[in-house]
Motif scaffolding. Structure first.
Motif, PDB file in Angstrom:
ATOM      1  N   THR A 269       0.823  -1.210   0.000  1.00  0.00           N
ATOM      2  CA  THR A 269       0.000   0.000   0.000  1.00  0.00           C
ATOM      3  C   THR A 269       0.858   1.262   0.000  1.00  0.00           C
ATOM      4  OG1 THR A 269      -1.631  -1.225   1.288  1.00  0.00           O
ATOM      5  CG2 THR A 269      -1.907   1.150   1.175  1.00  0.00           C
ATOM      6  N   ASN A 270       1.876   1.275   0.864  1.00  0.00           N
ATOM      7  CA  ASN A 270       2.745   2.460   0.924  1.00  0.00           C
ATOM      8  C   ASN A 270       3.462   2.693  -0.393  1.00  0.00           C
ATOM      9  OD1 ASN A 270       1.981   2.909   3.531  1.00  0.00           O
ATOM     10  ND2 ASN A 270       3.878   2.179   4.453  1.00  0.00           N
ATOM     11  N   VAL A 271       3.936   1.623  -1.014  1.00  0.00           N
ATOM     12  CA  VAL A 271       4.623   1.768  -2.305  1.00  0.00           C
ATOM     13  C   VAL A 271       3.652   2.315  -3.343  1.00  0.00           C
ATOM     14  CG1 VAL A 271       5.788   0.547  -4.186  1.00  0.00           C
ATOM     15  CG2 VAL A 271       6.332  -0.015  -1.822  1.00  0.00           C
ATOM     16  N   GLY A 272       2.429   1.795  -3.362  1.00  0.00           N
ATOM     17  CA  GLY A 272       1.422   2.289  -4.313  1.00  0.00           C
ATOM     18  C   GLY A 272       1.105   3.759  -4.098  1.00  0.00           C
ATOM     19  N   ASP A 273       0.970   4.176  -2.822  1.00  0.00           N
ATOM     20  CA  ASP A 273       0.655   5.575  -2.522  1.00  0.00           C
ATOM     21  C   ASP A 273       1.797   6.515  -2.918  1.00  0.00           C
ATOM     22  OD1 ASP A 273      -1.752   4.703  -1.529  1.00  0.00           O
ATOM     23  OD2 ASP A 273      -1.141   4.806   0.584  1.00  0.00           O
ATOM     24  N   ILE A 274       3.011   6.154  -2.533  1.00  0.00           N
ATOM     25  CA  ILE A 274       4.173   6.997  -2.844  1.00  0.00           C
ATOM     26  C   ILE A 274       4.398   7.064  -4.356  1.00  0.00           C
ATOM     27  CG2 ILE A 274       6.701   7.124  -2.649  1.00  0.00           C
ATOM     28  CD1 ILE A 274       5.430   8.111  -0.165  1.00  0.00           C
ATOM     29  N   SER A 275       4.135   5.955  -5.035  1.00  0.00           N
ATOM     30  CA  SER A 275       4.381   5.934  -6.486  1.00  0.00           C
ATOM     31  C   SER A 275       3.512   6.956  -7.214  1.00  0.00           C
ATOM     32  CB  SER A 275       4.136   4.536  -7.049  1.00  0.00           C
ATOM     33  OG  SER A 275       2.763   4.206  -7.015  1.00  0.00           O
ATOM     34  N   ARG A 276       2.295   7.196  -6.713  1.00  0.00           N
ATOM     35  CA  ARG A 276       1.435   8.198  -7.342  1.00  0.00           C
ATOM     36  C   ARG A 276       2.004   9.603  -7.168  1.00  0.00           C
ATOM     37  NH1 ARG A 276      -2.061   5.242  -4.591  1.00  0.00           N
ATOM     38  NH2 ARG A 276      -3.048   3.603  -5.755  1.00  0.00           N
ATOM     39  N   GLU A 277       2.669   9.813  -6.029  1.00  0.00           N
ATOM     40  CA  GLU A 277       3.230  11.135  -5.759  1.00  0.00           C
ATOM     41  C   GLU A 277       4.453  11.426  -6.631  1.00  0.00           C
ATOM     42  OE1 GLU A 277       4.068  11.398  -1.580  1.00  0.00           O
ATOM     43  OE2 GLU A 277       2.018  10.818  -1.031  1.00  0.00           O
ATOM     44  N   ILE A 278       5.268  10.392  -6.883  1.00  0.00           N
ATOM     45  CA  ILE A 278       6.515  10.643  -7.625  1.00  0.00           C
ATOM     46  C   ILE A 278       6.383  10.392  -9.124  1.00  0.00           C
ATOM     47  CG2 ILE A 278       7.945  10.134  -5.622  1.00  0.00           C
ATOM     48  CD1 ILE A 278       8.634   7.447  -6.903  1.00  0.00           C
ATOM     49  N   ASP A 279       5.301   9.786  -9.546  1.00  0.00           N
ATOM     50  CA  ASP A 279       5.109   9.504 -10.974  1.00  0.00           C
ATOM     51  C   ASP A 279       4.795  10.803 -11.718  1.00  0.00           C
ATOM     52  OD1 ASP A 279       4.648   8.352 -13.431  1.00  0.00           O
ATOM     53  OD2 ASP A 279       2.712   7.473 -12.885  1.00  0.00           O
ATOM     54  N   PRO A 280       5.570  11.100 -12.787  1.00  0.00           N
ATOM     55  CA  PRO A 280       5.298  12.319 -13.560  1.00  0.00           C
ATOM     56  C   PRO A 280       3.890  12.318 -14.166  1.00  0.00           C
ATOM     57  CG  PRO A 280       7.334  11.254 -14.317  1.00  0.00           C
ATOM     58  CD  PRO A 280       6.729  10.375 -13.283  1.00  0.00           C
ATOM     59  N   GLU A 281       3.370  11.141 -14.510  1.00  0.00           N
ATOM     60  CA  GLU A 281       2.029  11.048 -15.086  1.00  0.00           C
ATOM     61  C   GLU A 281       0.954  11.103 -14.002  1.00  0.00           C
ATOM     62  OE1 GLU A 281       1.699   7.575 -17.560  1.00  0.00           O
ATOM     63  OE2 GLU A 281       3.689   7.908 -18.418  1.00  0.00           O
ATOM     64  N   GLY A 282       1.349  10.891 -12.733  1.00  0.00           N
ATOM     65  CA  GLY A 282       0.401  10.907 -11.622  1.00  0.00           C
ATOM     66  C   GLY A 282      -0.368   9.617 -11.442  1.00  0.00           C
TER      67      GLY A 282
END
Length: 156
Positions: free
Chosen positions: A46-59
């Motif tokens: 869950t944490n990886v999924g949440d953080i990935s949305r924050e750092i992904d340029p596409e969102g």
């Protein structure tokens, strides 16, 4: 009529697209895990999924299930996740069943705290519970036989 699953092997034009998406998932996943480690937070799906949305340029980020299905990312996750290691360690730490060890049912007190006993039994595996039940039944059967023999002797 049966439907067959068409894999990417039958569609060579999709291989490039799948490879791009897989590489993107690995990159974003690794960056997310590294960022969680830097922040001192636990590495969970869950944490990886949440953080990935924050750092992904596409969102978009990555879905937690992507970590499980992508082999490279899953290996990286296993190396850095404490919760994964705890889960693995708890599997290994269970006491093995020993048929040689008999439980002394004479020490079981009738006025014991039932909630504590229930809590203890809930921690046992199904195999351990079955083994314990069989031992209890054997103990009861042996004592019933002794009791009947003693009563029979008293009437002689």
């Amino acid at each position: 009529m049966s439907h067959t699953f068409n894999s990417t092997n039958n569609r060579p034009w999709l291989k490039e697209s799948h490879q791009k998406r897989s590489n993107r998932s690995v990159e974003i996943g690794k960056q997310s895990i590294d960022l969680l480690l830097k922040k001192g937070e636990s590495v969970t799906y869950t944490n990886v999924g949440d953080i990935s949305r924050e750092i992904d340029p596409e969102g978009k980020g990555i879905h937690p299930n992507t970590i499980r299905t992508n082999e490279q990312l899953y290996e990286y996750y296993k190396q850095h996740s404490l919760t994964y290691k705890q889960k693995e360690n708890s599997k290994n730490s269970k006491t093995p069943l020993n048929n040689d060890i008999d439980i002394d049912f004479r020490k079981v007190k009738p006025n014991r705290n039932v909630e504590n006993a229930q809590r203890k039994y809930m921690k046992l595996s199904k195999k351990e519970l079955v083994q314990r039940l069989i031992l209890a039944e054997q103990y009861i059967a042996e004592n019933n036989t002794k009791w009947v023999a003693n009563h029979f002797e008293m009437f002689k």
